[in-house]
Write an enzyme that holds these catalytic residues in place. Structure first.
Site, mmCIF file in Angstrom:
data_model
loop_
_atom_site.group_PDB
_atom_site.id
_atom_site.type_symbol
_atom_site.label_atom_id
_atom_site.label_comp_id
_atom_site.label_asym_id
_atom_site.label_seq_id
_atom_site.Cartn_x
_atom_site.Cartn_y
_atom_site.Cartn_z
ATOM 1 N N HIS A 17 0.837 -1.028 0.102
ATOM 2 C CA HIS A 17 0.093 -0.024 0.152
ATOM 3 C C HIS A 17 0.827 1.336 0.050
ATOM 4 O O HIS A 17 0.570 2.135 -0.655
ATOM 5 C CB HIS A 17 -0.896 0.099 1.372
ATOM 6 C CG HIS A 17 -1.864 -1.083 1.579
ATOM 7 N ND1 HIS A 17 -2.104 -1.736 2.461
ATOM 8 C CD2 HIS A 17 -2.800 -1.541 0.753
ATOM 9 C CE1 HIS A 17 -2.970 -2.614 2.471
ATOM 10 N NE2 HIS A 17 -3.449 -2.532 1.253
ATOM 11 N N LYS A 41 -17.604 -6.006 8.734
ATOM 12 C CA LYS A 41 -16.529 -6.836 8.956
ATOM 13 C C LYS A 41 -15.876 -6.480 10.337
ATOM 14 O O LYS A 41 -16.240 -5.276 10.819
ATOM 15 C CB LYS A 41 -15.553 -6.425 7.963
ATOM 16 C CG LYS A 41 -15.305 -7.173 6.725
ATOM 17 C CD LYS A 41 -14.010 -6.938 5.971
ATOM 18 C CE LYS A 41 -13.910 -7.480 4.491
ATOM 19 N NZ LYS A 41 -12.649 -6.871 3.814
ATOM 20 N N ARG A 90 -2.408 -5.831 -8.098
ATOM 21 C CA ARG A 90 -1.251 -6.664 -7.849
ATOM 22 C C ARG A 90 -1.022 -7.606 -8.932
ATOM 23 O O ARG A 90 -0.036 -7.912 -9.447
ATOM 24 C CB ARG A 90 -1.342 -7.486 -6.393
ATOM 25 C CG ARG A 90 -1.123 -6.639 -5.397
ATOM 26 C CD ARG A 90 -1.763 -7.205 -4.248
ATOM 27 N NE ARG A 90 -2.863 -7.484 -4.261
ATOM 28 C CZ ARG A 90 -3.660 -7.886 -3.394
ATOM 29 N NH1 ARG A 90 -3.454 -8.427 -2.366
ATOM 30 N NH2 ARG A 90 -5.171 -8.149 -3.721
ATOM 31 N N SER A 128 -2.919 -7.703 3.249
ATOM 32 C CA SER A 128 -3.094 -7.541 4.816
ATOM 33 C C SER A 128 -3.317 -8.942 5.448
ATOM 34 O O SER A 128 -2.885 -9.330 6.579
ATOM 35 C CB SER A 128 -4.289 -6.593 5.092
ATOM 36 O OG SER A 128 -4.040 -5.309 4.422
HETATM 37 O O1 PNS Z 1 -8.936 -2.865 0.966
HETATM 38 P P1 PNS Z 1 -10.221 -3.384 0.350
HETATM 39 O O2 PNS Z 1 -10.954 -4.155 1.502
HETATM 40 O O3 PNS Z 1 -10.086 -4.342 -1.034
HETATM 41 O O4 PNS Z 1 -11.108 -1.972 -0.088
HETATM 42 C C1 PNS Z 1 -12.416 -2.176 -0.587
HETATM 43 C C2 PNS Z 1 -13.181 -0.683 -0.836
HETATM 44 C C3 PNS Z 1 -12.887 0.034 0.536
HETATM 45 C C4 PNS Z 1 -12.601 0.032 -1.808
HETATM 46 C C5 PNS Z 1 -14.621 -0.976 -1.199
HETATM 47 O O5 PNS Z 1 -15.133 -1.923 -0.281
HETATM 48 C C6 PNS Z 1 -15.429 0.139 -0.748
HETATM 49 O O6 PNS Z 1 -15.303 1.251 -1.554
HETATM 50 N N1 PNS Z 1 -16.418 0.349 0.248
HETATM 51 C C7 PNS Z 1 -17.360 1.336 0.392
HETATM 52 C C8 PNS Z 1 -18.746 1.012 -0.077
HETATM 53 C C9 PNS Z 1 -19.031 1.298 -1.445
HETATM 54 O O7 PNS Z 1 -18.787 2.374 -1.776
HETATM 55 N N2 PNS Z 1 -19.523 0.293 -2.079
HETATM 56 C C10 PNS Z 1 -19.914 0.635 -3.550
HETATM 57 C C11 PNS Z 1 -18.588 0.252 -4.561
HETATM 58 S S1 PNS Z 1 -17.923 -1.659 -4.381
#
Ligand code: PNS
Length: 162
Positions: A17, A41, A90, A128
């Site tokens: 990151h 979560k 990645r 992570s």
């Molecule tokens: O590190 P991650 O868990 O892969 O990140 C995922 C993230 C935070 C980018 C995604 O879950 C997110 O944007 N969540 C907020 C809710 C949202 O906007 N959902 C609609 C798009 S999937």
């Protein structure tokens, strides 16, 4: 002035990151690292702990700030005047999931573009979950995460049962 947002769970931040943040801060005028507080979560670290660990790791980067958000990313991005959502890729296996998120976000907020940065090859295997697994069972995570994260992982797993 282009403000980009780099969202994620960051539970915890890894050097993968950090590599993306370090490269993105040279491209965009301002970068907001947005830590998701996800009610679905149970993270290892609280959102505030995750935020603090990132802040320590980016202390020398003047155009990077860290915020916690909940709800929809595009709502948060709009509220901060962001025109770009940044995600790291990645491997090709990330592409399908990331495209789904990007297209969903574009449907809701067509004025915001998603930009993908390929992770440096030395971190292409890292996430992570892997880091937590190593730390949980007493392995060494030096070089995989910033020093403050390494210390907190040690503290966390010495105080909780495995
Ligand atoms: O590190 P991650 O868990 O892969 O990140 C995922 C993230 C935070 C980018 C995604 O879950 C997110 O944007 N969540 C907020 C809710 C949202 O906007 N959902 C609609 C798009 S999937």
């Amino acid at each position: 002035m282009i403000v980009a947002i780099y969202p994620g769970s960051f539970d915890p931040i890894t050097n993968g990151h950090l590599d993306i943040i370090d490269r993105a801060r040279r491209i965009f005028d301002h970068l907001i690292v947005a830590v998701l507080q996800n009610p679905n979560k149970v993270p290892l670290f609280s959102a505030e702990e995750r935020k603090r660990m990132i802040e320590e790791a980016v202390a020398d980067f003047p155009n990077v700030e860290v915020e916690v958000f909940d709800g929809l990313l595009v709502h948060f991005a709009r509220s901060r005047g962001c025109r770009v959502i940044l995600r790291g890729l990645r491997a090709i296996s990330d592409y399908e999931y990331e495209t789904q998120i990007a297209l969903t976000n574009r449907k809701m907020a067509p004025e915001i573009e998603t930009v993908f940065l390929p992770t440096s090859t030395e971190y292409s295997y890292l996430n992570s979950t892997v880091v937590k697994e190593i730390a949980r069972f007493g392995g060494c995570v030096r070089g995989l995460v910033p020093p403050g994260v390494e210390r907190r992982l040690r503290e966390k797993f010495s105080s909780v049962s495995r």
